[in-house]
Motif scaffolding. Structure first.
Motif, PDB file in Angstrom:
ATOM      1  N   ALA A  11       3.874 -11.708 -12.225  1.00 33.10           N
ATOM      2  CA  ALA A  11       5.500 -11.919 -11.399  1.00 33.10           C
ATOM      3  C   ALA A  11       5.007 -11.322  -9.982  1.00 33.10           C
ATOM      4  O   ALA A  11       4.308 -10.148  -9.975  1.00 33.10           O
ATOM      5  CB  ALA A  11       6.381 -11.355 -12.109  1.00 33.10           C
ATOM      6  N   ARG A  12       5.850 -11.442  -9.074  1.00 30.00           N
ATOM      7  CA  ARG A  12       5.675 -10.590  -7.699  1.00 30.00           C
ATOM      8  C   ARG A  12       7.228 -10.398  -7.340  1.00 30.00           C
ATOM      9  O   ARG A  12       7.829 -11.138  -7.313  1.00 30.00           O
ATOM     10  CB  ARG A  12       5.138 -11.722  -6.924  1.00 30.00           C
ATOM     11  CG  ARG A  12       4.939 -11.010  -5.192  1.00 30.00           C
ATOM     12  CD  ARG A  12       3.823 -11.724  -4.575  1.00 30.00           C
ATOM     13  NE  ARG A  12       3.637 -11.050  -3.385  1.00 30.00           N
ATOM     14  CZ  ARG A  12       3.159  -9.782  -3.166  1.00 30.00           C
ATOM     15  NH1 ARG A  12       2.538  -9.128  -4.179  1.00 30.00           N
ATOM     16  NH2 ARG A  12       3.117  -9.196  -1.962  1.00 30.00           N
ATOM     17  N   ARG A  13       7.017  -9.142  -6.884  1.00 35.22           N
ATOM     18  CA  ARG A  13       8.303  -8.709  -6.163  1.00 35.22           C
ATOM     19  C   ARG A  13       8.026  -8.234  -4.907  1.00 35.22           C
ATOM     20  O   ARG A  13       7.105  -7.443  -4.691  1.00 35.22           O
ATOM     21  CB  ARG A  13       8.847  -7.336  -7.122  1.00 35.22           C
ATOM     22  CG  ARG A  13      10.172  -6.734  -6.537  1.00 35.22           C
ATOM     23  CD  ARG A  13      10.697  -5.501  -6.681  1.00 35.22           C
ATOM     24  NE  ARG A  13      10.885  -5.458  -7.962  1.00 35.22           N
ATOM     25  CZ  ARG A  13      10.514  -4.385  -8.864  1.00 35.22           C
ATOM     26  NH1 ARG A  13      10.185  -3.079  -8.352  1.00 35.22           N
ATOM     27  NH2 ARG A  13      10.765  -4.367 -10.287  1.00 35.22           N
ATOM     28  N   SER A  14       8.703  -8.959  -3.828  1.00 32.23           N
ATOM     29  CA  SER A  14       8.491  -8.657  -2.423  1.00 32.23           C
ATOM     30  C   SER A  14       8.995  -7.337  -2.036  1.00 32.23           C
ATOM     31  O   SER A  14      10.103  -6.913  -2.486  1.00 32.23           O
ATOM     32  CB  SER A  14       9.247 -10.004  -1.644  1.00 32.23           C
ATOM     33  OG  SER A  14       8.529 -11.105  -2.208  1.00 32.23           O
ATOM     34  N   ALA A  15       8.196  -6.636  -1.104  1.00 35.84           N
ATOM     35  CA  ALA A  15       8.701  -5.615  -0.403  1.00 35.84           C
ATOM     36  C   ALA A  15       9.973  -5.823   0.557  1.00 35.84           C
ATOM     37  O   ALA A  15       9.975  -7.061   1.145  1.00 35.84           O
ATOM     38  CB  ALA A  15       7.609  -4.816   0.438  1.00 35.84           C
ATOM     39  N   PRO A  16      11.006  -5.076   0.652  1.00 34.08           N
ATOM     40  CA  PRO A  16      11.824  -5.121   1.627  1.00 34.08           C
ATOM     41  C   PRO A  16      11.193  -5.138   3.065  1.00 34.08           C
ATOM     42  O   PRO A  16      10.667  -4.373   3.431  1.00 34.08           O
ATOM     43  CB  PRO A  16      13.046  -4.034   1.277  1.00 34.08           C
ATOM     44  CG  PRO A  16      12.183  -2.960   0.320  1.00 34.08           C
ATOM     45  CD  PRO A  16      11.026  -3.759  -0.205  1.00 34.08           C
ATOM     46  N   GLU A  17      12.031  -5.627   3.989  1.00 33.06           N
ATOM     47  CA  GLU A  17      11.913  -5.521   5.190  1.00 33.06           C
ATOM     48  C   GLU A  17      11.946  -4.078   5.509  1.00 33.06           C
ATOM     49  O   GLU A  17      12.685  -3.763   5.598  1.00 33.06           O
ATOM     50  CB  GLU A  17      12.717  -6.502   5.963  1.00 33.06           C
ATOM     51  CG  GLU A  17      12.397  -6.510   7.875  1.00 33.06           C
ATOM     52  CD  GLU A  17      11.035  -7.045   8.028  1.00 33.06           C
ATOM     53  OE1 GLU A  17      10.492  -6.309   8.779  1.00 33.06           O
ATOM     54  OE2 GLU A  17      10.597  -8.086   7.469  1.00 33.06           O
TER      55      GLU A  17
END
Length: 149
Positions: A69-75
């Motif tokens: 699974a992948r969690r994107s980094a916040p801007e």
């Protein structure tokens, strides 16, 4: 809120020496999970809060179940981080299944940040009753299960 971190310089130095990246693009360390048996199947529950359901992959290959699974980094443009403890990146966990599961019938669902994987037992691995045959004095073989008392 903690604005001064006396260990920040030590962490930065350690990360640089070990080749680890810093900031919000750090790799996830683990995917907490529970694995237990219920009746004729196993249940695997993995915590994946904040993960996009479209990024989750459940794969079985040669007796190994792989969860990715992948969690994107916040801007982070124009952001001054005070604390960054939530990992972003790819989570991966592998579980060896063994011969006693039916890999064709594995199913998965994702709800409220928890990935649930149902792993059914193969028919050959399910408990079953074994008939015991015995020979009477007349030479006739009978099953004990069918014998009346």
């Amino acid at each position: 809120m903690l604005r001064f971190d006396p260990f920040r310089d030590v962490d930065s130095l350690t990360s640089a020496m070990l080749g680890a990246s810093s900031g919000s693009d750090r790799a996830p360390r683990f995917m907490p999970m529970d694995l237990y048996k219920v009746d004729d199947h196993y249940m695997l529950s993995a915590d994946l809060p904040g993960v996009d359901p479209g990024s989750i992959d459940v794969d079985v290959d040669r007796g190994t179940l792989t969860l990715t699974a992948r969690r994107s980094a916040p801007e982070s443009t124009g952001v001054q981080w005070i604390s960054s403890e939530r990992f972003a990146g790819t989570f991966r966990r592998q579980v060896s299944l063994g011969d006693g599961v039916d890999t064709e019938r594995i199913s998965a669902s994702y709800d409220n940040g928890v990935l649930s994987v149902t792993i059914p037992l193969a028919e050959r691995a399910k408990p079953r009753k074994i008939d015991i045959a015995h020979t009477e004095l007349s030479g006739e073989t009978r099953s004990l299960e069918h014998q009346s008392t």
